[in-house]
Structure formats: structure tokens, C-alpha cells
Design an enzyme around this catalytic site. Structure first.
Site, short mmCIF file in Angstrom:
data_model
loop_
_atom_site.label_atom_id
_atom_site.label_comp_id
_atom_site.label_asym_id
_atom_site.label_seq_id
_atom_site.Cartn_x
_atom_site.Cartn_y
_atom_site.Cartn_z
N LYS A 1 2.60 9.91 6.56
CA LYS A 1 2.50 8.46 6.77
C LYS A 1 3.92 7.89 6.87
O LYS A 1 4.72 8.04 5.95
CB LYS A 1 1.76 7.81 5.60
CG LYS A 1 1.83 6.28 5.55
CD LYS A 1 1.26 5.75 4.23
CE LYS A 1 1.52 4.26 4.07
NZ LYS A 1 1.05 3.76 2.75
N ASP B 1 5.99 -2.09 4.66
CA ASP B 1 4.60 -2.50 4.48
C ASP B 1 4.54 -3.83 3.75
O ASP B 1 4.64 -3.88 2.53
CB ASP B 1 3.83 -1.43 3.70
CG ASP B 1 2.36 -1.83 3.49
OD1 ASP B 1 1.88 -2.68 4.26
OD2 ASP B 1 1.74 -1.30 2.56
N LYS C 1 1.15 -8.63 0.46
CA LYS C 1 1.43 -8.22 -0.91
C LYS C 1 2.11 -9.35 -1.69
O LYS C 1 2.71 -10.25 -1.10
CB LYS C 1 2.37 -7.00 -0.91
CG LYS C 1 1.78 -5.73 -0.33
CD LYS C 1 2.83 -4.63 -0.30
CE LYS C 1 2.25 -3.33 0.26
NZ LYS C 1 1.28 -2.72 -0.65
N ASP D 1 -3.90 -4.19 3.97
CA ASP D 1 -2.92 -3.49 3.12
C ASP D 1 -3.36 -2.07 2.80
O ASP D 1 -2.62 -1.32 2.17
CB ASP D 1 -2.68 -4.28 1.83
CG ASP D 1 -1.47 -3.79 1.06
OD1 ASP D 1 -0.56 -3.21 1.69
OD2 ASP D 1 -1.43 -3.96 -0.17
N GLU E 1 -3.48 0.30 4.91
CA GLU E 1 -3.12 0.66 6.28
C GLU E 1 -2.72 2.13 6.44
O GLU E 1 -2.85 2.69 7.53
CB GLU E 1 -1.98 -0.25 6.78
CG GLU E 1 -0.57 0.18 6.44
CD GLU E 1 -0.28 0.28 4.95
OE1 GLU E 1 0.59 1.09 4.58
OE2 GLU E 1 -0.90 -0.43 4.15
N ARG F 1 -4.00 4.85 5.40
CA ARG F 1 -5.13 5.74 5.74
C ARG F 1 -5.55 5.56 7.20
O ARG F 1 -6.06 6.49 7.82
CB ARG F 1 -6.30 5.47 4.79
CG ARG F 1 -6.95 4.11 4.89
CD ARG F 1 -7.69 3.70 3.64
NE ARG F 1 -6.79 3.48 2.52
CZ ARG F 1 -7.18 3.13 1.29
NH1 ARG F 1 -8.46 2.98 1.03
NH2 ARG F 1 -6.29 2.93 0.34
#
Length: 470
Positions: A235, A240, A247, A317, A319, A321
């Protein structure tokens, strides 16, 4: 060697050991300042495991001893540009591991400091052994271990870089530079991924101004080009924000490291290339940035993945996966690997469960899980196998799509693994959730505060074990 040094210092070493009750246990150090006219200091490092302590391989004990020796030297106040580690005869077969530990501990990231706050004082470190044969054996082993150390340092550098410097395109460029090691590098851009049906990965990227990339690294080292490769998937979310499901501000700066899985894959493949590993291996990393904007993916959106399965995105969030979903199915179908191991800083839940002591291991294959746990034990990058099962899998079924990308807070790291499992088909697969181990808030035995490079040593050992069996 101890006896010679003791004689050269007029018995100062043996007196200090006796007076200070130094028992040579793992973790113990003993410092003697200026024990003779020719020695500024002597550090004695214990290597005997404590009774009842977690069992460690002898190689790991010696690696950590090398790290403690370097750290003791740096902190003693006597440090000079030249340091010497004397390895006793009974431990000479692990001299290369001592050197590895010292080198790993020496890592500093000072690129953006005008005056480094903690510069490395010891610029050159020599290991002394009593025989030429022992020295030659250590040098022979050091070549491979140095390749691993270089891979760890590359991973640490990548994880530590700020997101305004390391974004998908610049990360791609750094990977492409590894062609000089003999790695084959292939890049899939947005148009190619659209054609391949990477709807899950591209959905994550659509809110960012930075273009996404999938990068495939190949090391062809097996005697036969037809040998099925070992596949490692990472990943690579270079920042992020959480997207529309943004977040909290506190700690969001840490999300520059949400590409830790991809960084480990890149560091591993560079190590395999440097040491000319006799195995075919591929690394596949998805490089995206997850940002909120007018074009960002919305909670409730439904995307179609490379596998053809549809995903209801309830939380933007979750994301990582989504990125891995397309990479896993693409890797399984395109390269037909012998096995796949994916790495990701995937869930906060794994940090709650395991802290920073273990990474979470999820797998559809018992023998693969056992081999990974063993490699982690040998290298000190420990794994803990977590449960999976149909009851967890049902929790991510969607009413309007094939699945949803979250399934509630209870067991959420397991639900994330069950999500990934839906994209691996019949391929032997393991998922390593390294959210708690890729970055540490305090120094460890072989790393300072910050990026650890977790997974490079573990997976290199795993590959070595595979080489030995084939």
C-alpha cells in the site's frame, strides 16, 4: 581476546567486571574510560539471554549486541571518528551480524536539518577477529547482510520523507532509479489502470491533484525463468487525509507514512537485487494520495474493482484496502505467483490489539503463516497471527453491492483482512498489518525514533528460507 585486552590494561577489565558484578547478560553494558594510555575507552557488551526472556536466535542476539555497542559508543562521550569492536573467538561466526546491528543503529535522517541535532560521530567502525579465516568468513557473509541494511535504509528514507517531497510521481521516479540494480520496472499510469479496471484504486486517487501510479518491480534470479515468482504487494498512500471522511487534525502529520507497506516492498526488492537472490520475485505497489476535494470519492459511492466485484465505499478513510484490492487481483491473475504477501499500515485497530511489539498476520494458508512467523522470530520483526473466518466475512456484505469497505468497529482489523481475502482467489496469501511497527515513538534495539524499515529483514529471511528449500 578479552584476556589480551585485560593484560594490555593491567587487569582493569577483569577488576571492573568483578567490582561491578557484570554477568554478561543480554542488555548489560560496562564502560571503562581510559583504561590504558592507548585506549580512550572500552565498552563490554553482554550477550547471554536473561533467564525467562523471550527466546531469540543467536544471530539476532549478536545483531542487537552490535547495535548496543554502537549506541553505547555514541552516547559515552568518548566517541571518535574511528571505533573498534572486538569479537571474541566463541562468537566469531556471528561477526557479520554484529556489523549489521551496528550499521542499522547508525541510521540518521538529517536531510532537512541545517545542523544535525544528532550527527553520527563514529564515521568508521572496524571489527577485529583473532584469525584470518574468521575475518574472511565474516566478510563473505557481510556482502548479503549489507544488501539488507541498504534495503532497510531505503525503506526508512522513504517513510520519513514529507509528503510534499514524496508524492506518487516522485515515489515512482525513485523506484525507477533502482533499474541500475538490475531490477525490471514497469509503470502503469492512470489511463492504463482505467483500461485494466482499477476502479477501487482510482477511486481513492480521484480527490488529489497528484496522478496515481502502479509500479511493478521484477527480480529474476531463479535458475529457471519459468519458476513462479514470490509476490510482495504494498500500500503506497503517500498522504492519507482520510478524504471526505477526514481524519482529526491531531496526529494527521503521521499520515505521510501511510505508504510504509510500499516502502518495505521497494526496500526488499532492492535488497534481493543487491544480494543477487536466487529467486524470482515481484513487487507491486499502488501509489496514490487520499485527499478531500470537489472531485473526491464520497461515502456511499460504489466502485467496480479489477476483479469485477463491486464495493460500496462507506468510509473514504478505509482506503488502503481499496488500493490493495486491485493490486492483489491484478497480481494473482497476471503473474500467477507461488504466493502473495501484502504489507500495509492498514488499521488503527491492530495497534490497539498488538501495540508496537508485533505486526498483525492474516493468512489463508497455514504453512505460509508458520514460515512468516518463523522468519519474524529469527529477525526480531515479530508477527502475531490473527483469526479469520466466515462470521467475520459476512460482516462486510453490502445490501447494494458485492461488499462494503467497512463493517463496524469490533474486530475491524480482521474485517479489513477478510475484505482483502476476497481478491486473492486461490493464491496462497498473507496480509501483514504493520500500522504499529513501521514507525516508533522511541528507539528500539536496532532503530532510533521514527521509521523502522519493518519487514525488509523479515521478508528477506523468508525469501532465504524459500531459496534453501528449492
Amino acid at each position: 581476546m578479552f584476556q589480551r585486552l585485560d593484560q594490555d590494561t593491567g587487569g582493569a577489565l577483569s577488576r571492573a567486571v568483578r567490582v561491578r558484578d557484570f554477568q554478561g547478560k543480554e542488555g548489560q553494558t560496562l564502560c571503562l574510560g581510559a583504561p590504558s594510555d592507548s585506549l580512550a575507552q572500552v565498552q563490554i557488551i553482554g550477550c547471554a539471554p536473561e533467564d525467562g526472556a523471550d527466546s531469540k536466535s543467536e544471530a539476532l542476539v549478536m545483531e542487537e549486541a552490535g547495535g548496543r555497542a554502537f549506541r553505547a559508543l555514541e552516547k559515552s562521550g568518548y566517541a571518535s571518528e574511528q571505533g573498534i569492536i572486538v569479537v571474541p573467538d566463541c562468537l566469531a561466526s556471528y561477526a557479520a551480524e554484529v556489523a549489521l546491528g551496528a550499521r542499522l543503529t547508525s541510521y540518521r535522517f538529517t536531510k532537512y536539518q541545517s545542523e544535525p541535532s544528532k550527527p553520527v560521530k563514529t564515521q568508521r567502525l572496524s571489527l577485529v577477529l583473532s584469525t584470518e579465516e574468521a575475518a574472511e568468513a565474516a566478510l563473505s557473509r557481510w556482502t548479503a547482510l549489507q544488501a539488507v541494511a541498504d534495503g532497510v535504509f531505503l525503506t526508512r528514507d522513504l517513510v520519513t520523507e514529507p509528503s510534499n517531497v514524496l508524492y506518487p510521481e516522485s515515489f515512482k521516479n525513485r523506484i525507477e532509479a533502482l533499474k541500475e540494480l538490475g531490477l525490471d520496472v514497469e509503470v502503469l499510469d492512470r489511463a492504463q489502470m482505467e483500461k485494466l479496471g482499477f476502479g477501487a484504486l482510482l477511486g481513492v486517487a480521484q480527490g488529489s491533484e497528484f496522478a496515481p501510479y502502479t509500479v511493478i518491480l521484477r527480480h529474476n534470479g531463479a535458475p529457471s525463468a519459468e519458476d513462479a515468482p514470490l509476490a510482495f504487494i504494498g500500500k503506497g498512500v503517500t498522504f492519507d487525509s482520510g478524504g471526505i471522511s477526514i481524519k482529526p487534525a491531531a496526529g494527521m502529520d503521521e499520515m505521510k507514512g501511510d505508504m510504509g507497506g510500499a516502502a518495505t516492498v521497494v526496500g526488499l526488492l532492492s535488497a534481493l537485487a543487491r544480494r543477487k537472490a536466487e529467486v524470482n520475485a515481484i513487487g507491486v505497489v499502488g501509489l496514490v494520495e487520499n485527499m478531500p476535494s470537489g472531485t473526491a470519492q464520497r461515502p456511499g459511492d460504489i466502485v467496480k474493482s479489477h476483479s469485477g466485484q463491486t464495493i460500496e465505499v462507506l468510509n473514504t478513510d478505509a482506503e488502503g484496502r481499496l488500493v490493495l484490492a486491485d493490486l492483489l487481483s491484478y497480481t494473482a491473475q497476471t503473474y500467477k505467483p507461488a504466493l502473495m504477501v501484502n504489507l500495509a499500515t492498514l488499521t488503527g485497530a491492530i495497534v490497539v490489539a498488538l501495540g508496537a511489539e508485533h505486526a498483525g498476520l492474516f493468512s489463508n494458508d497455514d504453512s505460509l503463516a508458520v514460515a512468516l512467523v518463523q522468519a519474524g522470530s529469527e529477525t526480531g520483526e515479530k508477527l502475531w497471527r490473527m483469526p479469520m473466518g466466515e462470521a467475520y466475512n459476512r460482516a462486510i456484505d453490502s445490501d447494494v453491492a458485492d461488499m462494503k469497505n467497512i463493517g463496524g468497529r469490533p474486530g475491524s482489523s480482521i474485517l479489513a483482512a477478510e475484505f482483502l481475502k476476497r481478491f486473492v482467489g486461490k493464491t496462497r496469501w498473507a496480509h501483514l498489518d504493520i500500522a504499529g511497527t513501521a514507525w516508533l515513538d522511541k528507539e528500539s534495539a536496532l532503530a532510533g525514533k521514527g521509521a523502522t524499515g519493518f519487514g525488509v529483514q523479515l521478508l528477506d529471511r523468508f525469501v532465504q528460507d524459500h531459496e534453501a528449500q528449492n
